[in-house]
Design a protein around this motif. Structure first.
Motif, PDB file in Angstrom:
ATOM      1  N   ARG A   8       1.359  -0.869  -0.134  1.00 16.42           N
ATOM      2  CA  ARG A   8      -0.388   0.139   0.128  1.00 16.42           C
ATOM      3  C   ARG A   8       1.138   1.101   0.013  1.00 16.42           C
ATOM      4  NH1 ARG A   8      -3.588   2.322   4.812  1.00 16.42           N
ATOM      5  NH2 ARG A   8      -5.254   3.118   3.278  1.00 16.42           N
ATOM      6  N   TRP A  26      -6.003   1.140  -1.559  1.00 20.41           N
ATOM      7  CA  TRP A  26      -5.567  -0.562  -2.287  1.00 20.41           C
ATOM      8  C   TRP A  26      -5.866  -1.786  -1.747  1.00 20.41           C
ATOM      9  CZ3 TRP A  26      -2.329  -3.973   0.469  1.00 20.41           C
ATOM     10  CH2 TRP A  26      -1.196  -4.550  -1.007  1.00 20.41           C
ATOM     11  N   THR A  31      -4.755  -1.927  -7.278  1.00 19.42           N
ATOM     12  CA  THR A  31      -4.598  -0.918  -7.809  1.00 19.42           C
ATOM     13  C   THR A  31      -3.724  -0.280  -8.547  1.00 19.42           C
ATOM     14  OG1 THR A  31      -5.390  -0.584  -5.668  1.00 19.42           O
ATOM     15  CG2 THR A  31      -4.331   1.247  -5.914  1.00 19.42           C
TER      16      THR A  31
END
Length: 84
Positions: A8, A26, A31
């Protein structure tokens, strides 16, 4: 960065800019690909947003490169030419 595939990013933990969708979250792998395609296809945004820097890039590159024998007026003159 490929790090986004499994990690992340810090910018999702920080307060979002006014032009960042608050719904962005995320998810491993997902993502990374969403943002990759976003960078490629979302070019129809105002200068200074997303990855469209326009003439503002003149100031950024002048700060990064610090060209020898360039004055602030040289940077301003180049900005005016780039801004059209």
């Amino acid at each position: 960065s490929p790090d986004l595939i499994l990690n992340r990013p810090d910018w999702l933990r920080e307060p979002r800019g006014a032009d960042v969708d608050p719904g962005v979250q995320w998810f491993p792998f997902v993502t990374f690909w969403q943002l990759t395609f976003d960078q490629v296809f979302s070019t129809n945004v105002d200068d200074g947003h997303g990855h469209s820097y326009g003439a503002d890039a003149v100031y950024m590159w002048a700060d990064i490169l610090e060209p020898a024998n360039w004055s602030e007026s040289d940077v301003e003159r180049l900005y005016e030419k780039m801004a059209g």
